[in-house]
Each structure stands twice: as structure tokens, then as C-alpha cells.
Design a protein around this motif. Structure first.
Motif, PDB file in Angstrom:
ATOM      1  N   GLN A 173       0.830  -1.209   0.000  1.00  0.00           N
ATOM      2  CA  GLN A 173       0.000   0.000   0.000  1.00  0.00           C
ATOM      3  C   GLN A 173       0.863   1.257   0.000  1.00  0.00           C
ATOM      4  OE1 GLN A 173      -2.455  -1.406   3.483  1.00  0.00           O
ATOM      5  NE2 GLN A 173      -4.124  -0.523   2.293  1.00  0.00           N
ATOM      6  N   VAL A 174       1.929   1.225   0.785  1.00  0.00           N
ATOM      7  CA  VAL A 174       2.828   2.387   0.851  1.00  0.00           C
ATOM      8  C   VAL A 174       3.534   2.582  -0.492  1.00  0.00           C
ATOM      9  CG1 VAL A 174       4.785   3.450   2.036  1.00  0.00           C
ATOM     10  CG2 VAL A 174       3.207   2.021   3.325  1.00  0.00           C
ATOM     11  N   ILE A 175       4.012   1.488  -1.061  1.00  0.00           N
ATOM     12  CA  ILE A 175       4.720   1.566  -2.348  1.00  0.00           C
ATOM     13  C   ILE A 175       3.792   2.094  -3.438  1.00  0.00           C
ATOM     14  CG2 ILE A 175       5.798   0.176  -4.174  1.00  0.00           C
ATOM     15  CD1 ILE A 175       6.865  -1.648  -1.846  1.00  0.00           C
ATOM     16  N   GLN A 176       2.567   1.601  -3.449  1.00  0.00           N
ATOM     17  CA  GLN A 176       1.591   2.054  -4.447  1.00  0.00           C
ATOM     18  C   GLN A 176       1.307   3.549  -4.290  1.00  0.00           C
ATOM     19  OE1 GLN A 176      -2.139  -0.048  -4.343  1.00  0.00           O
ATOM     20  NE2 GLN A 176      -2.976   1.020  -6.106  1.00  0.00           N
ATOM     21  N   ALA A 177       1.110   3.981  -3.053  1.00  0.00           N
ATOM     22  CA  ALA A 177       0.850   5.405  -2.800  1.00  0.00           C
ATOM     23  C   ALA A 177       2.054   6.255  -3.207  1.00  0.00           C
ATOM     24  CB  ALA A 177       0.526   5.622  -1.323  1.00  0.00           C
ATOM     25  N   THR A 178       3.254   5.755  -2.934  1.00  0.00           N
ATOM     26  CA  THR A 178       4.480   6.477  -3.308  1.00  0.00           C
ATOM     27  C   THR A 178       4.565   6.656  -4.819  1.00  0.00           C
ATOM     28  OG1 THR A 178       5.620   5.488  -1.410  1.00  0.00           O
ATOM     29  CG2 THR A 178       7.003   6.488  -3.100  1.00  0.00           C
ATOM     30  N   HIS A 194      -4.529   7.426   0.385  1.00  0.00           N
ATOM     31  CA  HIS A 194      -3.282   7.693   1.108  1.00  0.00           C
ATOM     32  C   HIS A 194      -2.479   8.778   0.394  1.00  0.00           C
ATOM     33  CE1 HIS A 194      -3.821   4.431   3.898  1.00  0.00           C
ATOM     34  NE2 HIS A 194      -4.022   3.580   2.912  1.00  0.00           N
ATOM     35  N   ILE A 195      -2.724   8.933  -0.894  1.00  0.00           N
ATOM     36  CA  ILE A 195      -1.936   9.860  -1.714  1.00  0.00           C
ATOM     37  C   ILE A 195      -1.960  11.268  -1.134  1.00  0.00           C
ATOM     38  CG2 ILE A 195      -1.666  10.869  -4.020  1.00  0.00           C
ATOM     39  CD1 ILE A 195      -3.215   8.349  -5.062  1.00  0.00           C
ATOM     40  N   ARG A 209      -3.486   2.144  11.363  1.00  0.00           N
ATOM     41  CA  ARG A 209      -2.784   1.555  10.216  1.00  0.00           C
ATOM     42  C   ARG A 209      -2.566   2.622   9.139  1.00  0.00           C
ATOM     43  NH1 ARG A 209      -5.677  -2.669   9.678  1.00  0.00           N
ATOM     44  NH2 ARG A 209      -7.214  -1.813   8.260  1.00  0.00           N
ATOM     45  N   ASN A 210      -3.596   3.412   8.882  1.00  0.00           N
ATOM     46  CA  ASN A 210      -3.478   4.487   7.887  1.00  0.00           C
ATOM     47  C   ASN A 210      -2.459   5.540   8.313  1.00  0.00           C
ATOM     48  OD1 ASN A 210      -5.440   3.280   6.299  1.00  0.00           O
ATOM     49  ND2 ASN A 210      -7.120   4.425   7.230  1.00  0.00           N
ATOM     50  N   LEU A 211      -2.408   5.780   9.603  1.00  0.00           N
ATOM     51  CA  LEU A 211      -1.449   6.749  10.144  1.00  0.00           C
ATOM     52  C   LEU A 211      -0.016   6.247   9.941  1.00  0.00           C
ATOM     53  CD1 LEU A 211      -2.145   9.423  11.550  1.00  0.00           C
ATOM     54  CD2 LEU A 211      -1.722   8.299  13.735  1.00  0.00           C
ATOM     55  N   MET A 212       0.167   4.951  10.156  1.00  0.00           N
ATOM     56  CA  MET A 212       1.480   4.337   9.949  1.00  0.00           C
ATOM     57  C   MET A 212       1.899   4.449   8.480  1.00  0.00           C
ATOM     58  SD  MET A 212       2.659   0.512  11.152  1.00  0.00           S
ATOM     59  CE  MET A 212       1.353  -0.312  10.234  1.00  0.00           C
ATOM     60  N   ILE A 213       0.946   4.293   7.587  1.00  0.00           N
ATOM     61  CA  ILE A 213       1.223   4.414   6.152  1.00  0.00           C
ATOM     62  C   ILE A 213       1.613   5.848   5.800  1.00  0.00           C
ATOM     63  CG2 ILE A 213       0.134   4.350   3.857  1.00  0.00           C
ATOM     64  CD1 ILE A 213      -1.443   1.865   4.872  1.00  0.00           C
ATOM     65  N   GLN A 214       0.912   6.817   6.379  1.00  0.00           N
ATOM     66  CA  GLN A 214       1.253   8.226   6.134  1.00  0.00           C
ATOM     67  C   GLN A 214       2.671   8.538   6.606  1.00  0.00           C
ATOM     68  OE1 GLN A 214      -0.402  10.796   4.488  1.00  0.00           O
ATOM     69  NE2 GLN A 214      -1.626   9.048   3.825  1.00  0.00           N
ATOM     70  N   ALA A 215       3.025   8.015   7.769  1.00  0.00           N
ATOM     71  CA  ALA A 215       4.375   8.243   8.302  1.00  0.00           C
ATOM     72  C   ALA A 215       5.426   7.600   7.399  1.00  0.00           C
ATOM     73  CB  ALA A 215       4.472   7.682   9.719  1.00  0.00           C
TER      74      ALA A 215
END
Length: 439
Positions: free
Chosen positions: A46-51, A81-82, A133-139
Motif C-alpha cells: 500500500q505504501v509503495i503504491q501510494a508512493t 493515502h496519496i 494503520r493508515n497513520l502508519m502508512i502516512q508516516a
């Protein structure tokens, strides 16, 4: 009122349990699926995709960015997340809305994302696990986008730890509902999670599959929390300088040659800059290694270091440590009987041993320096580890034999000048003899 809510939520969980049980009976899904909340590979994706999406949108006009992020948000009705709208939808406040707007106008602004994360962390209301979980992704996004600073690394560690704590508190509430009938006159809040688990396991009533899964997840999460005990303090102590991933790009061979031909700066100043960037990177990697969500970006950074200093053992040693850290968590899951981790054990160990071997090939065996000694010492340790854990890692005997032979080569260099390694030398020699007899 609160108790009624918990009972209702427990009812939902119970229905879910039956669903999980049925799936397990039909296709053995339980045996291959990782524990949902600890599926960090999924979160990494999810993080990689948002990046990748942020990088694509970076060069678009403001109106085009707004159009694309709004369409993405509308498609799921949950935000993205974007642009951090996923947080804005979960928390309705002026401060959060303002920060989400700032991020929308500048998707690569780490400062705004850091402030958003900290603002939400200061809100002490009880939010669902998905928010954390979403907060962790934002960080994590701030680091994947290239900003490796004291602030971004600190919030990455803090949100990871907060997420783990929330997993435990969420499950504790569910388990307390089960126990509330038996413990009518007891203040349930004072019961620790560990005591609660023991009570569940000691009870004569049968624990159904989903309840067992919850207990298993709590046990693993408690252990992961132990691993992060000093993470925040270590981050504050070791990360004192800001860096960006672009700095590593500037050190790549091709770019460095261009700079030298262009006559930009003296050789001495270039060398000092090189060393400073590498030091900052190494310090950051020590923190990144301990946060599962950051593993992929950590390995990407290591690959860049290997490109810059391909003849040095250190970048390969760090890569090996990353894989061993991943193996540590996989092994923990196996010990806690979370067998979906088993297929990843051998491939992860193989990656570690390959990286260790590359480091060993680059280490000086005659008159080894400090880094060389570390490489030799760790290789000796990991070779004996391969022997001891060969069954759980599902390693072939001939493979273990080769690793032990290289381990002997490493420890034979160390033992003559340091008696600390003599026992290790004997252990490896004994293991070699046993493996040769088996082979």
C-alpha cells in the motif's frame, strides 16, 4: 452502554469466526493466510503504491492533481493515502482538514504529513484500528518519498508502535467481553493482557478458531512491542541530521564522474561529503531495519550504497542484517504457531546468507580492520545458526556443510588473535564433522 457496544461488537466477531472456520474447513485458508493485522507485506504494498502515485502526480498541474485525487477518493468513498484524505475522512476536525488540504496542494510535503500524523496522535479519542494503520502508512510515505529526517523516522517508529498497542487494546476489549460474565465483581480494566491470555488458555471451555487467532496475534504483537522498547529513544539519539535519497543519487559513480569533470569542488571536500552522506545513511538504516513497513525502502537504499561502494563489505553486511531481522520476525511467528510464515523462512535466510557471503568476499582476511572483523564474526555466527536451525529452515545438508566451511574459514581468522572466538571455532568444527558424517 459501553459494555453493550462491546457485546454487539463481539457478536460481529463471532459471526466472523464461523466464516473463518468454514473457509478453513473447505480450503485450508487458515493455514496459508498470514494474521491480518500483522500482514506487513500488504501494508508495504500500500505504501509503495501510494508512493508511485504521488511521484506520478508530482509533475501534474495543480488542477490535474486535484482532479485525480478527488476521483480516487470518490471511487472508494474512503479517501486515499496519496493526499491523506483517508485520514481526513476518519477524523473530522479543522486542524486535520487544514493539513489534508496542504498535502493535497503539495503531495511531496513531508512537513505537512509529519504535522498531520502528530496532530492525530495527540487526539486521545478512541479510533478504530484502521486509522492507526493508515497513520502508519502516512508516516512511512514521508520516507519512501525520500525525506529521511529525525522527524520522519521518529513518527514512523511511533506510529508503528502505536499500531501494535492498538491491536492489543482492541483484542483485549473483545476478550474482556468473554470473561465479563465469569468476573462480575472484578474491575476488568486492571487485568493485564498476559493474565487475560492465560485465563483464556486455562479455561476448560473450548477456544474456537477465531479466538485462538486473536490470542495468537496478541502474543506475537506483545513480542514485537518488546522489540521496539528502545526504538524512539534510539532514533532520537542516533538520527540528528537530515538527508534525502537524492543525496545518494549524487554519489553514484556516473554522477560523481560528471561532477569531477565539471570541476565542482575539490577532491577532499567531495570525499568528506561522501563520507557524511554515507554516515547519515547508515544511521538511518539502523532505525529503518526495526520497522517492518520500511523494509523495502531500506533494501532500496542499501542497493544504492552497494552501487556506490561495491568493493566494500559494509553495504552487504547491512543487507544481511536486514534479512536476518526479517527472519527474526518470521521465526517469532513460527514459534507462536503462526505457520503461514513457514514458506518464507528459507528464502529469507538464503537472501541473508548470500549477502553475508558477498560481505565475506570483500573482507580482508589478512590483517582485518574493524569492519572486516565484524563481517567475519557475524558470518561465523550465522553459519552455526544455519547448522542449529537447519530443520526449521528446511536447509539441505550439503548447503549447511558449505556454509559451515565458510564459517570455519571466518572464525579461523579471528580465533588466533582473540580467545573469545575459540569456543565458536570448536562448535563450528564439531558441527562440520557431524554434517560430513550425515553427508
Amino acid at each position: 452502554m459501553e459494555k453493550e457496544k462491546l457485546i454487539k461488537s463481539k457478536g460481529v466477531i463471532s459471526r466472523g469466526k464461523r466464516g473463518v472456520s468454514n473457509k478453513a474447513r473447505k480450503g485450508g485458508a487458515r493455514a496459508i493466510k498470514p494474521i491480518p493485522n500483522l500482514n506487513f507485506v500488504k501494508i508495504q504494498r500500500q505504501v509503495i503504491q501510494a508512493t508511485e502515485e504521488v511521484k506520478k502526480l508530482r509533475n501534474f498541474s495543480f488542477m490535474m492533481r486535484m482532479r485525480k485525487t478527488i476521483l480516487a477518493a470518490d471511487s472508494t468513498d474512503k479517501g486515499t493515502h496519496i493526499d491523506a484524505s483517508i485520514i481526513g475522512i476518519q477524523i473530522k476536525s479543522k486542524a486535520v482538514s487544514s493539513l489534508v488540504s496542504k498535502i493535497s496542494s503539495d503531495l511531496t510535503s513531508s512537513a505537512a504529513r509529519v504535522k498531520l500524523v502528530r496532530t492525530v496522535m495527540q487526539d486521545k479519542r478512541d479510533f478504530p484500528l484502521s486509522l492507526y494503520r493508515n497513520l502508519m502508512i502516512q508516516a512511512a510515505l514521508t520516507i519512501y518519498l525520500g525525506d529521511i529526517t529525525p522527524a520522519t523516522l521518529q513518527i514512523a517508529g511511533q506510529t508503528y508502535r502505536l499500531y501494535l498497542e492498538k491491536i492489543i487494546s482492541t483484542h483485549k476489549k473483545g476478550l474482556l467481553v468473554v470473561q465479563s460474565k465469569q468476573l462480575k465483581n472484578v474491575n476488568l480494566d486492571v487485568i493485564s493482557v498476559k493474565d487475560l491470555i492465560k485465563m483464556e488458555e486455562d479455561e476448560e471451555r473450548g477456544v474456537d478458531e477465531n479466538e485462538a487467532l486473536v490470542i495468537q496475534e496478541i502474543k506475537i504483537t506483545l513480542k514485537l512491542l518488546e522489540y521496539t522498547d528502545s526504538l524512539d529513544e534510539d532514533t532520537r539519539d542516533s538520527i540528528t541530521m537530515t538527508m534525502h535519497l537524492d543525496e545518494l543519487h549524487d554519489l553514484s559513480s556516473k554522477h560523481r564522474v560528471k561532477s569531477l569533470f565539471a570541476g565542482s569542488g575539490s577532491t577532499e571536500s567531495t570525499k568528506n561529503k561522501h563520507m557524511l552522506i554515507v554516515r547519515k545513511t547508515l544511521a538511518a538504516l539502523e532505525v529503518i531495519k526495526r520497522i517492518p513497513v520500511l523494509q523495502p525502502i531500506g533494501l532500496k537504499i542499501i542497493a544504492k550504497l552497494q552501487e556506490i561502494d561495491s568493493k566494500l563489505p559494509l553495504p552487504y553486511l547491512i543487507e544481511a542484517r536486514f534479512h536476518m531481522q526479517a527472519l527474526r520476525i518470521l521465526t517469532l511467528r513460527i514459534v507462536m504457531k503462526e505457520f503461514s510464515a513457514r514458506p518464507s523462512l528459507r528464502p529469507t535466510f538464503n537472501k541473508a546468507i548470500v549477502a553475508y557471503h558477498k560481505a565475506l568476499k570483500r573482507a580482508l582476511l589478512s590483517n582485518p580492520k574493524r569492519t572486516d572483523i565484524i563481517v567475519l564474526s557475524e558470518f561465523a555466527q550465522v553459519s552455526y545458526y544455519a547448522y542449529e536451525q537447519r530443520k526449521i529452515l528446511n536447509l539441505a545438508n550439503h548447503g549447511v556443510l558449505k556454509i559451515l566451511e565458510m564459517g570455519k574459514k571466518a572464525v579461523d581468522v579471528l580465533a588466533p588473535s582473540n580467545r573469545v572466538y575459540i569456543k565458536q571455532q570448536k562448535d563450528i568444527l564439531s558441527a562440520l564433522k557431524k554434517m560430513k558424517n550425515l553427508d
